[in-house]
Design a protein around this motif. Structure first.
Motif, PDB file in Angstrom:
ATOM      1  N   GLU A   1      61.044  17.498 -97.966  1.00 30.20           N
ATOM      2  CA  GLU A   1      60.570  18.657 -97.232  1.00 30.20           C
ATOM      3  C   GLU A   1      59.669  18.212 -96.081  1.00 30.20           C
ATOM      4  N   ASP A   2      59.808  18.852 -94.954  1.00 32.35           N
ATOM      5  CA  ASP A   2      58.992  18.551 -93.797  1.00 32.35           C
ATOM      6  C   ASP A   2      57.906  19.610 -93.682  1.00 32.35           C
ATOM      7  N   VAL A   3      56.780  19.353 -94.307  1.00 37.31           N
ATOM      8  CA  VAL A   3      55.665  20.290 -94.324  1.00 37.31           C
ATOM      9  C   VAL A   3      54.452  19.575 -93.757  1.00 37.31           C
ATOM     10  N   SER A   4      53.705  20.270 -92.902  1.00 36.05           N
ATOM     11  CA  SER A   4      52.475  19.684 -92.376  1.00 36.05           C
ATOM     12  C   SER A   4      51.312  20.640 -92.627  1.00 36.05           C
ATOM     13  N   VAL A   5      50.141  20.054 -92.807  1.00 33.32           N
ATOM     14  CA  VAL A   5      48.913  20.820 -93.003  1.00 33.32           C
ATOM     15  C   VAL A   5      47.902  20.312 -91.990  1.00 33.32           C
ATOM     16  N   GLU A   6      47.385  21.219 -91.168  1.00 37.36           N
ATOM     17  CA  GLU A   6      46.428  20.843 -90.138  1.00 37.36           C
ATOM     18  C   GLU A   6      45.317  21.874 -90.065  1.00 37.36           C
ATOM     19  N   THR A   8      42.970  24.412 -88.104  1.00 39.63           N
ATOM     20  CA  THR A   8      43.225  25.253 -86.938  1.00 39.63           C
ATOM     21  C   THR A   8      41.956  26.013 -86.583  1.00 39.63           C
ATOM     22  N   ASP A   9      41.815  26.364 -85.321  1.00 37.20           N
ATOM     23  CA  ASP A   9      40.632  27.118 -84.891  1.00 37.20           C
ATOM     24  C   ASP A   9      40.901  28.621 -84.823  1.00 37.20           C
ATOM     25  N   ARG A  10      42.008  29.068 -85.409  1.00 33.07           N
ATOM     26  CA  ARG A  10      42.341  30.503 -85.403  1.00 33.07           C
ATOM     27  C   ARG A  10      41.391  31.316 -86.281  1.00 33.07           C
ATOM     28  N   ALA A  11      40.736  30.658 -87.226  1.00 31.20           N
ATOM     29  CA  ALA A  11      39.761  31.325 -88.105  1.00 31.20           C
ATOM     30  C   ALA A  11      38.827  30.253 -88.671  1.00 31.20           C
ATOM     31  N   SER A  12      37.686  30.674 -89.184  1.00 30.96           N
ATOM     32  CA  SER A  12      36.757  29.724 -89.802  1.00 30.96           C
ATOM     33  C   SER A  12      37.362  29.166 -91.080  1.00 30.96           C
ATOM     34  N   PHE A  13      37.214  27.868 -91.266  1.00 32.14           N
ATOM     35  CA  PHE A  13      37.670  27.182 -92.486  1.00 32.14           C
ATOM     36  C   PHE A  13      39.148  27.468 -92.769  1.00 32.14           C
ATOM     37  N   ALA A  14      39.980  27.324 -91.751  1.00 28.24           N
ATOM     38  CA  ALA A  14      41.400  27.663 -91.865  1.00 28.24           C
ATOM     39  C   ALA A  14      42.282  26.417 -91.783  1.00 28.24           C
ATOM     40  N   LEU A  15      43.374  26.476 -92.525  1.00 25.16           N
ATOM     41  CA  LEU A  15      44.407  25.438 -92.483  1.00 25.16           C
ATOM     42  C   LEU A  15      45.722  26.086 -92.087  1.00 25.16           C
ATOM     43  N   GLN A  16      46.424  25.418 -91.192  1.00 22.43           N
ATOM     44  CA  GLN A  16      47.736  25.880 -90.745  1.00 22.43           C
ATOM     45  C   GLN A  16      48.787  25.077 -91.513  1.00 22.43           C
ATOM     46  N   ILE A  17      49.664  25.777 -92.212  1.00 25.60           N
ATOM     47  CA  ILE A  17      50.720  25.127 -92.994  1.00 25.60           C
ATOM     48  C   ILE A  17      52.039  25.444 -92.319  1.00 25.60           C
ATOM     49  N   MET A  18      52.743  24.394 -91.907  1.00 25.20           N
ATOM     50  CA  MET A  18      54.002  24.549 -91.186  1.00 25.20           C
ATOM     51  C   MET A  18      55.125  23.950 -92.020  1.00 25.20           C
ATOM     52  N   SER A  19      56.189  24.737 -92.222  1.00 23.47           N
ATOM     53  CA  SER A  19      57.365  24.245 -92.940  1.00 23.47           C
ATOM     54  C   SER A  19      58.602  24.850 -92.286  1.00 23.47           C
ATOM     55  N   PRO A  20      59.779  24.312 -92.566  1.00 21.51           N
ATOM     56  CA  PRO A  20      60.986  24.867 -91.947  1.00 21.51           C
ATOM     57  C   PRO A  20      61.238  26.328 -92.307  1.00 21.51           C
ATOM     58  N   GLN A  21      60.959  26.737 -93.537  1.00 21.85           N
ATOM     59  CA  GLN A  21      61.262  28.103 -93.959  1.00 21.85           C
ATOM     60  C   GLN A  21      60.181  29.109 -93.586  1.00 21.85           C
ATOM     61  N   HIS A  43      48.379  15.725-100.900  1.00 22.06           N
ATOM     62  CA  HIS A  43      48.863  14.995-102.070  1.00 22.06           C
ATOM     63  C   HIS A  43      50.187  15.581-102.559  1.00 22.06           C
ATOM     64  N   PHE A  44      50.259  16.898-102.639  1.00 24.34           N
ATOM     65  CA  PHE A  44      51.478  17.573-103.093  1.00 24.34           C
ATOM     66  C   PHE A  44      52.634  17.299-102.125  1.00 24.34           C
ATOM     67  N   ILE A  45      52.368  17.368-100.824  1.00 22.69           N
ATOM     68  CA  ILE A  45      53.406  17.102 -99.822  1.00 22.69           C
ATOM     69  C   ILE A  45      53.918  15.673 -99.961  1.00 22.69           C
ATOM     70  N   LYS A  46      53.012  14.737-100.152  1.00 18.38           N
ATOM     71  CA  LYS A  46      53.407  13.332-100.309  1.00 18.38           C
ATOM     72  C   LYS A  46      54.330  13.165-101.514  1.00 18.38           C
ATOM     73  N   LYS A  47      53.989  13.816-102.626  1.00 20.24           N
ATOM     74  CA  LYS A  47      54.824  13.745-103.833  1.00 20.24           C
ATOM     75  C   LYS A  47      56.211  14.345-103.574  1.00 20.24           C
ATOM     76  N   CYS A  48      56.272  15.480-102.879  1.00 22.54           N
ATOM     77  CA  CYS A  48      57.553  16.124-102.578  1.00 22.54           C
ATOM     78  C   CYS A  48      58.416  15.253-101.676  1.00 22.54           C
ATOM     79  N   VAL A  49      57.799  14.627-100.681  1.00 25.06           N
ATOM     80  CA  VAL A  49      58.547  13.756 -99.776  1.00 25.06           C
ATOM     81  C   VAL A  49      59.100  12.559-100.542  1.00 25.06           C
ATOM     82  N   GLU A  50      58.291  11.982-101.417  1.00 28.61           N
ATOM     83  CA  GLU A  50      58.753  10.846-102.235  1.00 28.61           C
ATOM     84  C   GLU A  50      59.927  11.273-103.112  1.00 28.61           C
ATOM     85  N   ALA A  61      59.260  26.563 -88.981  1.00 29.10           N
ATOM     86  CA  ALA A  61      59.250  27.989 -88.656  1.00 29.10           C
ATOM     87  C   ALA A  61      57.993  28.286 -87.840  1.00 29.10           C
ATOM     88  N   PRO A  62      58.058  29.216 -86.896  1.00 32.84           N
ATOM     89  CA  PRO A  62      56.885  29.503 -86.071  1.00 32.84           C
ATOM     90  C   PRO A  62      55.822  30.275 -86.849  1.00 32.84           C
TER      91      PRO A  62
END
Length: 126
Positions: A1-6, A8-21, A43-50, A61-62
């Motif tokens: 799975e191609d998932v990223s977690v970054e 973001t400044d869209r809100a305080s203490f926020a994480l942007q999760i991007m995946s194909p779906q 950690h979970f993403i790393k396990k899924c990729v492995e 997905a946008p």
């Protein structure tokens, strides 16, 4: 799975999760909680990729424009109301009216068999 977690400044203490779906933003209560979530998610993403053998897709997905951020269609400026409903383009995430999002197209990173709603702009550009 191609998932990223970054972060973001869209809100305080926020994480942007991007995946194909589906792509979305999650908000933590404080920086400590956000750090713990980010560590656990990575950690979970790393396990899924492995587990998948390192298979990657090219497109995520946008992030959808939030309903509360727009009062009118981004394409024709028609004001949203009880009658004029909001729709999200599955390709670019813009918020538009039904008239400006009447097309569907196959976006394999979202669904390999079923066509999904797209705005006129994305349908025209293809």
């Amino acid at each position: 799975e191609d998932v990223s977690v970054e972060k973001t400044d869209r809100a305080s203490f926020a994480l942007q999760i991007m995946s194909p779906q589906k792509s979305f933003i999650i908000c933590a209560h404080d920086e400590l909680e956000m750090g713990e979530w980010e560590k656990d998610l990575q950690h979970f993403i790393k396990k899924c990729v492995e587990k998948s053998g390192g298979r990657k897709t090219k497109q995520a997905a946008p992030l959808w424009v939030q309903d509360k951020d727009k009062n009118e269609c981004e394409l024709c400026d028609q004001r949203f109301s009880f009658i004029t409903r909001r729709h999200h383009c599955r390709k670019c995430g813009c918020l538009c009216c039904a008239k400006c999002s009447s097309h569907k197209m196959l976006l394999k990173h979202i669904d390999e068999r079923q066509e999904v709603r797209v705005c006129d702009r994305c349908f025209t550009v293809r």
